[in-house]
Structures are given as structure tokens and as C-alpha cells.
Design an enzyme around this catalytic site. Structure first.
Site, PDB file in Angstrom:
ATOM      1  N   HIS A  71     -11.229  -2.886   3.238  1.00 53.99           N
ATOM      2  CA  HIS A  71     -11.132  -2.604   4.671  1.00 53.99           C
ATOM      3  C   HIS A  71     -11.895  -1.358   5.086  1.00 53.99           C
ATOM      4  O   HIS A  71     -11.951  -1.055   6.279  1.00 53.99           O
ATOM      5  CB  HIS A  71      -9.661  -2.464   5.055  1.00 53.99           C
ATOM      6  CG  HIS A  71      -9.021  -1.281   4.379  1.00 53.99           C
ATOM      7  ND1 HIS A  71      -8.846  -1.216   3.008  1.00 53.99           N
ATOM      8  CD2 HIS A  71      -8.583  -0.103   4.881  1.00 53.99           C
ATOM      9  CE1 HIS A  71      -8.312  -0.047   2.708  1.00 53.99           C
ATOM     10  NE2 HIS A  71      -8.135   0.654   3.812  1.00 53.99           N
ATOM     11  N   ASP A  72     -12.430  -0.601   4.125  1.00 54.35           N
ATOM     12  CA  ASP A  72     -13.213   0.601   4.436  1.00 54.35           C
ATOM     13  C   ASP A  72     -14.705   0.366   4.271  1.00 54.35           C
ATOM     14  O   ASP A  72     -15.511   1.257   4.591  1.00 54.35           O
ATOM     15  CB  ASP A  72     -12.840   1.748   3.472  1.00 54.35           C
ATOM     16  CG  ASP A  72     -11.420   2.254   3.647  1.00 54.35           C
ATOM     17  OD1 ASP A  72     -10.884   2.154   4.763  1.00 54.35           O
ATOM     18  OD2 ASP A  72     -10.862   2.756   2.653  1.00 54.35           O
TER      19      ASP A  72
ATOM     20  N   ASP B 200       0.861  -1.179   0.000  1.00 55.37           N
ATOM     21  CA  ASP B 200       0.000   0.000   0.000  1.00 55.37           C
ATOM     22  C   ASP B 200       0.899   1.230   0.000  1.00 55.37           C
ATOM     23  O   ASP B 200       1.757   1.381   0.865  1.00 55.37           O
ATOM     24  CB  ASP B 200      -0.877  -0.026   1.272  1.00 55.37           C
ATOM     25  CG  ASP B 200      -2.264   0.534   1.032  1.00 55.37           C
ATOM     26  OD1 ASP B 200      -2.349   1.627   0.436  1.00 55.37           O
ATOM     27  OD2 ASP B 200      -3.250  -0.103   1.452  1.00 55.37           O
TER      28      ASP B 200
ATOM     29  N   ASP C 283      -2.982   4.654  -2.279  1.00 53.29           N
ATOM     30  CA  ASP C 283      -4.010   5.247  -1.438  1.00 53.29           C
ATOM     31  C   ASP C 283      -4.399   6.639  -1.951  1.00 53.29           C
ATOM     32  O   ASP C 283      -3.522   7.468  -2.217  1.00 53.29           O
ATOM     33  CB  ASP C 283      -3.438   5.357  -0.011  1.00 53.29           C
ATOM     34  CG  ASP C 283      -4.487   5.634   1.047  1.00 53.29           C
ATOM     35  OD1 ASP C 283      -5.402   4.815   1.188  1.00 53.29           O
ATOM     36  OD2 ASP C 283      -4.374   6.666   1.734  1.00 53.29           O
TER      37      ASP C 283
ATOM     38  N   GLU D 216      -6.385   4.052  -5.859  1.00 46.55           N
ATOM     39  CA  GLU D 216      -7.674   4.228  -5.173  1.00 46.55           C
ATOM     40  C   GLU D 216      -8.185   5.612  -5.555  1.00 46.55           C
ATOM     41  O   GLU D 216      -7.607   6.628  -5.184  1.00 46.55           O
ATOM     42  CB  GLU D 216      -7.501   4.129  -3.657  1.00 46.55           C
ATOM     43  CG  GLU D 216      -8.850   4.146  -2.933  1.00 46.55           C
ATOM     44  CD  GLU D 216      -8.774   4.668  -1.493  1.00 46.55           C
ATOM     45  OE1 GLU D 216      -9.705   4.408  -0.726  1.00 46.55           O
ATOM     46  OE2 GLU D 216      -7.797   5.364  -1.146  1.00 46.55           O
TER      47      GLU D 216
HETATM   48  O1  TEU Z   1      -9.402   5.671   2.062  1.00 45.55           O
HETATM   49  C1  TEU Z   1      -9.834   6.869   1.477  1.00 45.55           C
HETATM   50  C2  TEU Z   1     -11.124   7.329   1.895  1.00 45.55           C
HETATM   51  O2  TEU Z   1     -11.546   8.343   1.419  1.00 45.55           O
HETATM   52  C3  TEU Z   1     -11.882   6.526   2.885  1.00 45.55           C
HETATM   53  O3  TEU Z   1     -11.541   6.970   4.138  1.00 45.55           O
HETATM   54  C4  TEU Z   1     -13.310   6.630   2.621  1.00 45.55           C
HETATM   55  O4  TEU Z   1     -13.726   7.911   2.382  1.00 45.55           O
HETATM   56  C5  TEU Z   1     -14.143   6.169   3.741  1.00 45.55           C
HETATM   57  O5  TEU Z   1     -13.581   5.091   4.377  1.00 45.55           O
HETATM   58  C6  TEU Z   1     -15.445   5.728   3.192  1.00 45.55           C
HETATM   59  O6  TEU Z   1     -16.297   5.721   4.208  1.00 45.55           O
HETATM   60  C7  TEU Z   1      -8.041   5.429   2.142  1.00 45.55           C
HETATM   61  C8  TEU Z   1      -7.824   4.163   2.943  1.00 45.55           C
HETATM   62  O7  TEU Z   1      -8.383   3.086   2.248  1.00 45.55           O
HETATM   63  C9  TEU Z   1      -8.393   4.358   4.312  1.00 45.55           C
HETATM   64  O8  TEU Z   1      -8.339   3.201   5.078  1.00 45.55           O
HETATM   65  C10 TEU Z   1      -7.614   5.463   4.964  1.00 45.55           C
HETATM   66  O9  TEU Z   1      -8.170   5.761   6.214  1.00 45.55           O
HETATM   67  C11 TEU Z   1      -7.605   6.729   4.115  1.00 45.55           C
HETATM   68  O10 TEU Z   1      -7.321   6.489   2.751  1.00 45.55           O
HETATM   69  C12 TEU Z   1      -6.514   7.652   4.592  1.00 45.55           C
HETATM   70  O11 TEU Z   1      -5.257   7.117   4.283  1.00 45.55           O
END
Ligand code: TEU
Ligand code: CA
Length: 557
Positions: A328-329, A110, A212, A254
Site C-alpha cells: 500500500h506504500d 497490522d 509496522d 516491516e
Molecule cells: O510505512 C513506513 C514507511 O517508512 C513508509 O512511510 C515509507 O517510508 C514510505 O511510504 C515510502 O515512500 C509504514 C506503513 O506501511 C505506512 O503506510 C505508514 O504510513 C507508516 O508506516 C507509518 O505508520
């Protein structure tokens, strides 16, 4: 690749190794704990490589394992070239890399370079004062006219995106937590440092990067532009020139903001940017215009199919799709799009089938392959995610009731995907011998990897089959996508065609039995490739489908 596949004249685009690969995402904190401290770690991952080899995946995307104060579970990095002690050591990582490679599995890291941790040495230096040589590595602004933040840009985790640094009187930008200061990509030194770090990992044999929030690096905060800034693609092309050119890596960005047009900028063959990007239209489609994911709209299969079909068509000639239900989000696929009660098993299989039979590179999020369900926490104390906890504070202060908040979190908290991977029916699913950092699901007694591997009718074996089929059937990798019955509210029907091969995918995405009239050209016979209930090798005009039943037929002419 077989001789036949390499020579298949129907394949007209240049093959890339990752076209037929399947990626498995590991969230290290929740995957396998080797030493009983309740936190998953790299030796734990090594101990599960046999399981992953059995599943048949080609690549592991590892969520961040770097040194980090863990304000956002590792998405806040304090040293890009070291490992967080709770996850292990660099030597553990090299061992993982080597042992995965022995099994033909590559490691995708990542790459979190929109921001660092506030404990990264660059930021510690930068906040020493306006004249520090690292000051400009971050984004600083004087207060606005009223003495407050420079403007009202909001952080994605809630509240102002600007944090006052009392010693200099300036604000720094953080699009995520205040402990995740944004890097200033306009600074050439930042870009050089990132490319050097990427090369360091690539030289040591990693297979690629998941990038990311890469669509944010071209931001122009004064104009309140965050995604898709004017120099975004210049930076990505420069990154490619300085790191990826002359290498054969997989890269996936992403990009919450991506459209079919901009996907072609990122992943077009002549663009020299990325292999592919993650688009989130099927995710955000169910979010409320005002309250976002904390208040969601009902499931609408017609709209969902339209999104997938649009992306399949848009990247049919150029570019490449990534295919995923969860990460994971996001909530667990079967809880979000399927049915996690009576029809958990067929709905998990059907979701897998309709996604994996599309054109693109599939991503499987840990636990999806055994049909894991959302967390069922009943109190805010059980949640650990910084976004959930921040939003809880803000929404309750704004008048939302605690019960309503928990209802929203049940559907969409990021912790739904972060409960421990259940390996056995032991306490905490055998994830740890200690106390897990976040509670395990209540259903680990029945939903666990050991049970799934032992049962040849399980969701696990269905995924294994889908992953293998992609390796043996060019039509799944390269076939032209065509959808039918677009207005049907329960049935998903599409074909993939390559030369004389055609795959027909027919799925009932509802818990009611359906009788469906097929278009004439779908009436067909052939080989049953994959199914939920029983192998089907021919289709009549009228077909009866059981709840969540699906199957694929291969026709060869
Ligand atoms: O996620 C980007 C992000 O925008 C997410 O936080 C998203 O908006 C949210 O989870 C949706 O509800 C990436 C990573 O995947 C996330 O785990 C990180 O927290 C974020 O970037 C910051 O690095
Ligand atoms: Ca551990």
C-alpha cells in the site's frame, strides 16, 4: 500437507505452516464498500471471501482497521481494541475472522506500535502535563539551546520530527506525521500494554501480525538513532516471550533498514523473534540518493537480480524471506517493474513467476493479481495521501515545478496502490455505489476482477496456479536457489533444487524478443509447470523468448 511432503527426506529444516502459505494484503479503505459511503469496509471484505478462496491464498494481512482519526488512513490508532466506525464494528470483525476461517484463511493484523494517534487516550493523558502517569509513554524533550526543536531529526513525512506542545513547553517526537506521536519503548508500561493488547487479539484467534516499522522501536532520538537502536532485539525477544511463545503465529516485520545479517537476527531459528521480515532493497535501489523516491533511476535488471540472489543466498540455511513486489506504500508492480501498456498481461505474469518461484513466503497486494496499474492522476487535488500532500507542499516551496512533482507522484506516490479495487466494469469498478474516497483508475472497464476470473488466460489464473504449485511442490518451498546469466541485461534464469527435483525458471524481463544461449547444465526436459505464452517442457542450448515471455520446467530424476 500430504504424507509424501511430510516425509520428504530432502527437507532438512523444521517445517512451519507459513513456509508454503501465500499472504494477500488488503487495504480496507480501497477494497470493497458495502454501504455506499465510498469507503471500503469489513462487510465488503466478507463479501469477497469467495473470490479470495478461489485465488487460493492462505492468509489475509489487513492494513489497520482499528479506531483512528485517519490522518494516515489508520496507521494512526486511537484505540487498539476497537474498529473504526467507517470500517464496521468488532462484531463485523469477528464475523470476518470466523468466515475466513471456514475457508481455511487466517487473518494477520497490522501491529502499529511505533506510534499511536494523538487522539489515543495515552497521548491525551500524556499531554495533560509533565506529571501525568502516561507522560513517559511518549518521548518528550525540552527545546534546544536556541529555543527550537531539540535536534534536527526529520520526520519521514517531511519537516521536523519534533512538535512543540505549547502547554508544557516541551517537544514530542513523531517520526511520521505530527498526529502520530512515537511511543517510548524504554518505558516498561508501554511494552506491557502492547503485549496485553497483542495477547487479546491472539487469544481471539488471529493468525499473526505484520509489524509496522518495527525496526524503529529501539530508537535513541538524542543520538539521532532511529532504526536498529541498541535494544531493538531485546524488545522483540521480550515481545516474543510475552506473546508469541507457545503460539503458532506468523509474524512479519516491516524493516526498511534490514540487511542480510540483521535479517538473521530477526528471523533466525534460535532467535525467538519473528517469522520473517520485509526487506526493501529491490525498492530503494531505484531511488535517488538525494531526492529519494521523488526522483528515480532507470530500471537495471542486472542490479535487481543481484539483490534477489543475495537475499536468497543469505537466508538459505537459516532465517526466512518474504517475497513481494508491492504494498500500500509502493507503486503497482506491473507499472514499476513491468510494462503496463501493450505487454501488461505477460509482464504481470512474468513478474509473478520470478517472485513466486523463489524461496520465501509470497505476499500479493490487492489488485496485483489482476495486473492493476498505477493511478493516472493529473492534478494534486486527486491525491489523498498525507505523505504525497506534505511532500508537494515542501518540494514546491523548495522550487520544484508542479509538473515535475506530478511526474514523481505518477511513479511513486503511495496513492498509486490505493485506488479502488475494480470488481466489475460498472462505474468506479463496482467498488462503491456512491462516490469513492479516491478516484478509481480510468481502465476499470477492462482491468477488473470479474473479467479476470472469467478469462482462463488472465493474470488472476496465473497467480492462482502459482499459489497452488507452492502447496504441491516442496521444491518450490524448500529447494536450493541458484542463479545463472547474472550479467544478462534482459533474462532472469534460476533453478531451485531439492533432492531429485529441479525447477528451472527462465524469463525475459524486457519488451524485446531475446535469443539466449543457456549454460550446459540448464539444457533439460521435464514437465511444464507454468508459462506466459505456451507450455514449454524442454530446453535446447539456444532459446528464443518473446517479449516478457517466461516459463518454469520441473525435472525429476
Ligand atoms: O510505512 C513506513 C514507511 O517508512 C513508509 O512511510 C515509507 O517510508 C514510505 O511510504 C515510502 O515512500 C509504514 C506503513 O506501511 C505506512 O503506510 C505508514 O504510513 C507508516 O508506516 C507509518 O505508520
Ligand atoms: Ca463503506
Amino acid at each position: 500437507m500430504t504424507e509424501h511432503a511430510r516425509l520428504n527426506p530432502a527437507v532438512t529444516i523444521t517445517r512451519q505452516w507459513w513456509h508454503s502459505s501465500t499472504v494477500y494484503q488488503i487495504y480496507p479503505r480501497s477494497f470493497a464498500d458495502s454501504n455506499g459511503d465510498g469507503i471500503g469496509d469489513i462487510p465488503g471484505i466478507i463479501s469477497k471471501l469467495d473470490y479470495l478462496e478461489k485465488l487460493g491464498i492462505d492468509l489475509i494481512w489487513l492494513s489497520p482497521i482499528y479506531a483512528s482519526p485517519m490522518d494516515d488512513n489508520g496507521y494512526d490508532i486511537s484505540n487498539y481494541q476497537d474498529i473504526a466506525p467507517e470500517f464496521g464494528t468488532l462484531d463485523d470483525f469477528w464475523e470476518l475472522l470466523a468466515k475466513a476461517k471456514e475457508r481455511g484463511i487466517g487473518i494477520v493484523l497490522d501491529l502499529v506500535v511505533n506510534h499511536t494517534s494523538d487522539e489515543h487516550d495515552w497521548f491525551l493523558q500524556a499531554r495533560k502535563g509533565r506529571n501525568n502517569q502516561f507522560r513517559d509513554f511518549y518521548i518528550w524533550r525540552d527545546p534546544g539551546p536556541d529555543g527550537g526543536p531539540p535536534n534536527d531529526l526529520q520526520s519521514i513525512f517531511g519537516g521536523s520530527a519534533w512538535e512543540l506542545d505549547p502547554s508544557s513547553g516541551q517537544y514530542y517526537l513523531h517520526l511520521f506525521s505530527r498526529r502520530q506521536p512515537d511511543l517510548n519503548w524504554e518505558n516498561e508500561g508501554v511494552r506491557r500494554a502492547v503485549y496485553d493488547m497483542m495477547n487479546w487479539w491472539l487469544d481471539r484467534g488471529i493468525a499473526g501480525f505484520r509489524m509496522d516499522v518495527i525496526d524503529l522501536i529501539g530508537k535513541q532520538p538524542d543520538k539521532q538513532i532511529t532504526a536498529d537502536g541498541p535494544h531493538l532485539h531485546d524488545y522483540i525477544q521480550e515481545m516474543h516471550r510475552e506473546t508469541l511463545r507457545h503460539r503458532d503465529a506468523l509474524t512479519v516485520g516491516e524493516t526498511w533498514s534490514v540487511t542480510p545479517d540483521s535479517a538473521l537476527l530477526y528471523s533466525g531459528r534460535e532467535r525467538h523473534e519473528l517469522s520473517m521480515v520485509f526487506q526493501f532493497e529491490h525498492v530503494t535501489q531505484r531511488w535517488d540518493e538525494v531526492f529519494g523516491k521523488w526522483r528515480s533511476k532507470p530500471f537495471d535488471l542486472v542490479a535487481l537480480k543481484a539483490v534477489f540472489s543475495k537475499w536468497q543466498q543469505a537466508l538459505a540455511e537459516d532465517g526466512w524471506n518474504s517475497l513481494f513486489w508491492g504494498n500500500h506504500d509502493l507503486p503497482r508492480a506491473v507499472s514499476r517493474y513491468g510494462e503496463d501498456g501493450e505487454f501488461r498481461v505477460p509482464s504481470a505474469k512474468t513478474l509473478a513467476t520470478v517472485l513466486h518461484m523463489m524461496r520465501g513466503t509470497p505476499y500479493v497486494y490487492q489488485g496485483e493479481e489482476i495486473g492493476m496499474t498505477n493511478a493516472s492522476f493529473t492534478s494534486i487535488e486527486q491525491y489523498k495521501d498525507i505523505e504525497t500532500l506534505n511532500m508537494h507542499r515542501l518540494h514546491l516551496a523548495a522550487g520544484l515545478s508542479p509538473q515535475d512533482f506530478i511526474a514523481g507522484a505518477h511513479m511513486n506516490s503511495r496513492d498509486n496502490a490505493r485506488t479502488p479495487m475494480p470488481w466489475t466494469d460498472a462505474p468506479h469498478g463496482g467498488f462503491t455505489t456512491g462516490t469513492p474516497w479516491i478516484e478509481a483508475n480510468g481502465n476499470v472497464g477492462s482491468i477488473n476482477a470479474a473479467a479476470a476470473v472469467d478469462d482462463d488466460q488472465s493474470v488472476f489464473h496465473h497467480y492462482r496456479k502459482l499459489i497452488t504449485l507452492r502447496k504441491t511442490h516442496d521444491v518450490i518451498v524448500y529447494g536450493r536457489y541458484q542463479s545463472y546469466l547474472d550479467q544478462h541485461p534482459e533474462v532472469f534464469l534460476y533453478t531451485r533444487t531439492l533432492g531429485g527435483d529441479r525447477v528451472t525458471v527462465l524469463a525475459n524481463l524486457s519488451k524485446a524478443p531475446v535469443v539466449v544461449e543457456l549454460p550446459g547444465e540448464i539444457v533439460t526436459g521435464g514437465e511444464a509447470l507454468v508459462w506466459t505464452h505456451q507450455p514449454i517442457s524442454s530446453l535446447e542450448q539456444t532459446v528464443s523468448l518473446r517479449p516478457w515471455e517466461s516459463f518454469c520446467i520441473l525435472t525429476r530424476t
